[in-house]
Design an enzyme around this catalytic site. Structure first.
Site, PDB file in Angstrom:
ATOM      1  N   HIS A  62      35.238  48.832  37.366  1.00 11.07           N
ATOM      2  CA  HIS A  62      35.718  47.834  38.674  1.00 11.07           C
ATOM      3  C   HIS A  62      34.775  46.847  38.444  1.00 11.07           C
ATOM      4  CE1 HIS A  62      35.912  51.310  42.108  1.00 11.07           C
ATOM      5  NE2 HIS A  62      36.685  51.505  40.814  1.00 11.07           N
ATOM      6  N   GLU A  64      32.616  44.845  39.639  1.00 10.93           N
ATOM      7  CA  GLU A  64      31.268  44.976  40.129  1.00 10.93           C
ATOM      8  C   GLU A  64      30.499  45.683  38.869  1.00 10.93           C
ATOM      9  OE1 GLU A  64      33.412  45.846  42.092  1.00 10.93           O
ATOM     10  OE2 GLU A  64      32.900  46.172  44.186  1.00 10.93           O
ATOM     11  N   CYS A  95      29.978  51.641  43.192  1.00 10.31           N
ATOM     12  CA  CYS A  95      29.609  50.256  43.022  1.00 10.31           C
ATOM     13  C   CYS A  95      28.510  49.855  43.865  1.00 10.31           C
ATOM     14  CB  CYS A  95      30.800  49.226  43.226  1.00 10.31           C
ATOM     15  SG  CYS A  95      31.840  49.258  41.927  1.00 10.31           S
TER      16      CYS A  95
END
Length: 167
Positions: A62, A64, A95
C-alpha cells in the site's frame, strides 16, 4: 477568524495532499488502485509513493506502507515522531497499525474509506486508548478529488470487466 498559523497549516495540508493525489494518479496509470501517500518532516517531502500491490504481487504494498519504509530508510530509524503522513484515502487496518507503530505525529487523509477505514470510519486504530501512541488526525482534505479519482478508476474497470470490477 482563523489564526495566521492555522491558515498556513491548512494551506500546507492542501499542498501536500495535492502531491499525494499526483502519486495516486501515477499509480492508476500503472493499473494500481489510485492511492497516494506523502511523508513530510519540517515542511520537506521525505518520501512519496502510490500503491504497488499489483506490480509487486504484494498485498502489503500500500502507498502508506511504502512511504513509511522509504522514510525510515532515508531518516535512519523506524520512529518518525515529527512526520506528517498525507494519504488520499483513509488508511486500512494494516496501514493504521503501521502509522501508530511508526509514531507518526499527524495523519492527514482525503476520502473516508467506508469499506476498510481504520482512522474512524469502520475502526479507529489510530485513536485506540489501549495503544501507546495516537497521531493527530485531520480527515477530508481534498476528499472530493480523492474520492472522484477512486470512483472513476473503478467505474472504468467495471466497464472493461477488469479484475477490480467487484471492488
Amino acid at each position: 477568524m482563523i489564526s495566521p498559523r492555522y491558515a498556513e497549516i491548512l494551506a500546507d495540508d492542501r499542498q501536500f495532499m495535492a502531491l499525494a493525489l499526483e502519486e495516486a494518479r501515477r499509480a492508476a496509470k500503472q493499473g494500481e488502485v489510485p492511492v497516494g501517500a506523502v511523508l513530510v518532516v519540517g515542511g520537506e517531502v521525505i518520501a512519496a509513493r502510490g500503491n504497488e500491490r499489483e506490480r509487486r504481487y504484494d498485498p502489503t504494498a500500500h502507498a502508506e506502507m511504502l512511504v513509511l519504509r522509504d522514510a525510515a530508510a532515508i531518516l535512519g530509524g523506524w520512529r518518525l515522531p515529527e512526520a506528517t503522513l498525507y494519504v488520499t484515502i483513509e488508511p486500512c487496518p494494516m496501514c493504521a497499525g503501521a502509522i501508530v507503530l511508526a509514531r507518526i505525529k499527524r495523519l492527514v487523509y482525503g476520502a473516508d474509506d467506508v469499506k476498510a477505514g481504520a482512522a474512524g470510519t469502520i475502526l479507529n486504530i489510530v485513536d485506540h486508548p489501549a495503544l501507546n501512541h495516537r497521531p493527530e488526525v485531520r480527515a477530508g482534505v481534498m476528499a472530493l478529488e480523492a474520492s472522484r479519482l477512486l470512483h472513476d478508476f473503478f467505474a472504468a474497470k467495471r466497464r472493461a470487466g477488469g479484475e477490480f470490477a467487484d471492488e
